[in-house]
Each structure stands twice: as structure tokens, then as C-alpha cells.
Design a protein around this motif. Sequence first.
Motif, PDB file in Angstrom:
ATOM      1  N   UNK A   7       3.765  26.401   0.412  1.00 57.54           N
ATOM      2  CA  UNK A   7       4.425  25.115   0.584  1.00 57.54           C
ATOM      3  C   UNK A   7       3.507  24.184   1.366  1.00 57.54           C
ATOM      4  N   UNK A   8       3.386  22.950   0.895  1.00 56.45           N
ATOM      5  CA  UNK A   8       2.536  21.961   1.540  1.00 56.45           C
ATOM      6  C   UNK A   8       3.378  20.721   1.823  1.00 56.45           C
ATOM      7  N   UNK A   9       3.429  20.317   3.091  1.00 54.31           N
ATOM      8  CA  UNK A   9       4.176  19.123   3.471  1.00 54.31           C
ATOM      9  C   UNK A   9       3.164  17.996   3.675  1.00 54.31           C
ATOM     10  N   UNK A  10       3.267  16.983   2.845  1.00 55.98           N
ATOM     11  CA  UNK A  10       2.300  15.884   2.876  1.00 55.98           C
ATOM     12  C   UNK A  10       2.917  14.649   3.525  1.00 55.98           C
ATOM     13  N   UNK A  11       2.114  13.965   4.309  1.00 57.71           N
ATOM     14  CA  UNK A  11       2.546  12.753   4.991  1.00 57.71           C
ATOM     15  C   UNK A  11       1.612  11.613   4.621  1.00 57.71           C
ATOM     16  N   UNK A  12       2.159  10.412   4.535  1.00 58.70           N
ATOM     17  CA  UNK A  12       1.346   9.245   4.248  1.00 58.70           C
ATOM     18  C   UNK A  12       1.547   8.741   2.832  1.00 58.70           C
ATOM     19  N   UNK A  13       1.125   7.510   2.615  1.00 56.46           N
ATOM     20  CA  UNK A  13       1.272   6.870   1.305  1.00 56.46           C
ATOM     21  C   UNK A  13       0.490   7.642   0.251  1.00 56.46           C
ATOM     22  N   UNK A  14       1.103   7.827  -0.904  1.00 55.72           N
ATOM     23  CA  UNK A  14       0.518   8.474  -2.082  1.00 55.72           C
ATOM     24  C   UNK A  14       0.279   9.976  -1.913  1.00 55.72           C
ATOM     25  N   UNK A  15       0.802  10.575  -0.849  1.00 56.15           N
ATOM     26  CA  UNK A  15       0.675  12.021  -0.655  1.00 56.15           C
ATOM     27  C   UNK A  15       1.785  12.731  -1.433  1.00 56.15           C
ATOM     28  N   UNK A  16       1.558  14.005  -1.776  1.00 57.31           N
ATOM     29  CA  UNK A  16       2.537  14.768  -2.550  1.00 57.31           C
ATOM     30  C   UNK A  16       2.885  16.056  -1.809  1.00 57.31           C
ATOM     31  N   UNK A  17       4.173  16.225  -1.505  1.00 59.21           N
ATOM     32  CA  UNK A  17       4.671  17.452  -0.896  1.00 59.21           C
ATOM     33  C   UNK A  17       4.963  18.447  -2.010  1.00 59.21           C
ATOM     34  N   UNK A  34       3.215   4.973  -3.276  1.00 60.03           N
ATOM     35  CA  UNK A  34       1.787   4.678  -3.262  1.00 60.03           C
ATOM     36  C   UNK A  34       1.454   3.439  -2.422  1.00 60.03           C
ATOM     37  N   UNK A  35       2.290   2.426  -2.535  1.00 61.39           N
ATOM     38  CA  UNK A  35       2.059   1.172  -1.821  1.00 61.39           C
ATOM     39  C   UNK A  35       2.390   1.346  -0.335  1.00 61.39           C
ATOM     40  N   UNK A  36       1.433   1.062   0.534  1.00 62.41           N
ATOM     41  CA  UNK A  36       1.597   1.291   1.972  1.00 62.41           C
ATOM     42  C   UNK A  36       2.756   0.481   2.541  1.00 62.41           C
ATOM     43  N   UNK A  37       2.874  -0.784   2.186  1.00 60.09           N
ATOM     44  CA  UNK A  37       3.965  -1.621   2.708  1.00 60.09           C
ATOM     45  C   UNK A  37       5.321  -1.067   2.287  1.00 60.09           C
ATOM     46  N   UNK A  38       5.437  -0.673   1.032  1.00 58.21           N
ATOM     47  CA  UNK A  38       6.693  -0.101   0.526  1.00 58.21           C
ATOM     48  C   UNK A  38       6.975   1.241   1.194  1.00 58.21           C
ATOM     49  N   UNK A  39       5.939   2.032   1.396  1.00 57.33           N
ATOM     50  CA  UNK A  39       6.073   3.321   2.073  1.00 57.33           C
ATOM     51  C   UNK A  39       6.651   3.119   3.472  1.00 57.33           C
ATOM     52  N   UNK A  40       6.115   2.151   4.202  1.00 53.70           N
ATOM     53  CA  UNK A  40       6.586   1.878   5.564  1.00 53.70           C
ATOM     54  C   UNK A  40       8.034   1.393   5.551  1.00 53.70           C
ATOM     55  N   UNK A  41       8.363   0.520   4.610  1.00 51.23           N
ATOM     56  CA  UNK A  41       9.734   0.003   4.523  1.00 51.23           C
ATOM     57  C   UNK A  41      10.752   1.092   4.198  1.00 51.23           C
ATOM     58  N   UNK A  42      10.321   2.106   3.449  1.00 53.95           N
ATOM     59  CA  UNK A  42      11.249   3.147   2.987  1.00 53.95           C
ATOM     60  C   UNK A  42      10.955   4.514   3.594  1.00 53.95           C
ATOM     61  N   UNK A  43      10.331   4.530   4.780  1.00 55.25           N
ATOM     62  CA  UNK A  43       9.939   5.793   5.408  1.00 55.25           C
ATOM     63  C   UNK A  43      11.133   6.706   5.667  1.00 55.25           C
ATOM     64  N   UNK A  44      12.270   6.144   6.083  1.00 56.87           N
ATOM     65  CA  UNK A  44      13.447   6.983   6.352  1.00 56.87           C
ATOM     66  C   UNK A  44      13.909   7.706   5.090  1.00 56.87           C
ATOM     67  N   UNK A  45      13.863   7.026   3.969  1.00 61.74           N
ATOM     68  CA  UNK A  45      14.227   7.630   2.685  1.00 61.74           C
ATOM     69  C   UNK A  45      13.278   8.790   2.345  1.00 61.74           C
TER      70      UNK A  45
END
Length: 58
Positions: A7-17, A34-45
Motif C-alpha cells: 500500500x502506498x499513500x501519496x500526498x500532493x497534486x497529481x499523486x496516486x494512492x 492535478x491542478x494545484x489550486x483545485x487540489x488546495x481548494x478540495x484538500x478536505x475531500x
Amino acid sequence: MIAESTTVIALGADAVTKIVYGESGRIERAANLKDVKEYILRIDEQIDEKIKMLIDIC
């Protein structure tokens, strides 16, 4: 190289767990946005999705 049984837990934009489910060996993947701004806006999700996946393997 990481085997498909890990199991691999990935963090950050465009990463895959990648979650590997015990004896069945079933693999599920969850891609982060993938988009950093969208990633930040939806981090809780993104966090909630990963927590749900991890609870299933415990």
C-alpha cells in the motif's frame, strides 16, 4: 521497485494512492487532483477519500 503487494499513500497534486486489500490482493487507486489550486481548494475531500479507503483495509 515497490511490489504490487504494498500500500502506498501519496500526498500532493497529481499523486496516486494505491491500496492493496489483504489476502484478496485487490488493488484500488485514488488519484489526487492535478491542478494545484483545485487540489488546495478540495484538500478536505481528498483526505476524506483516503481515510475511507484506509479504514476498509484495517
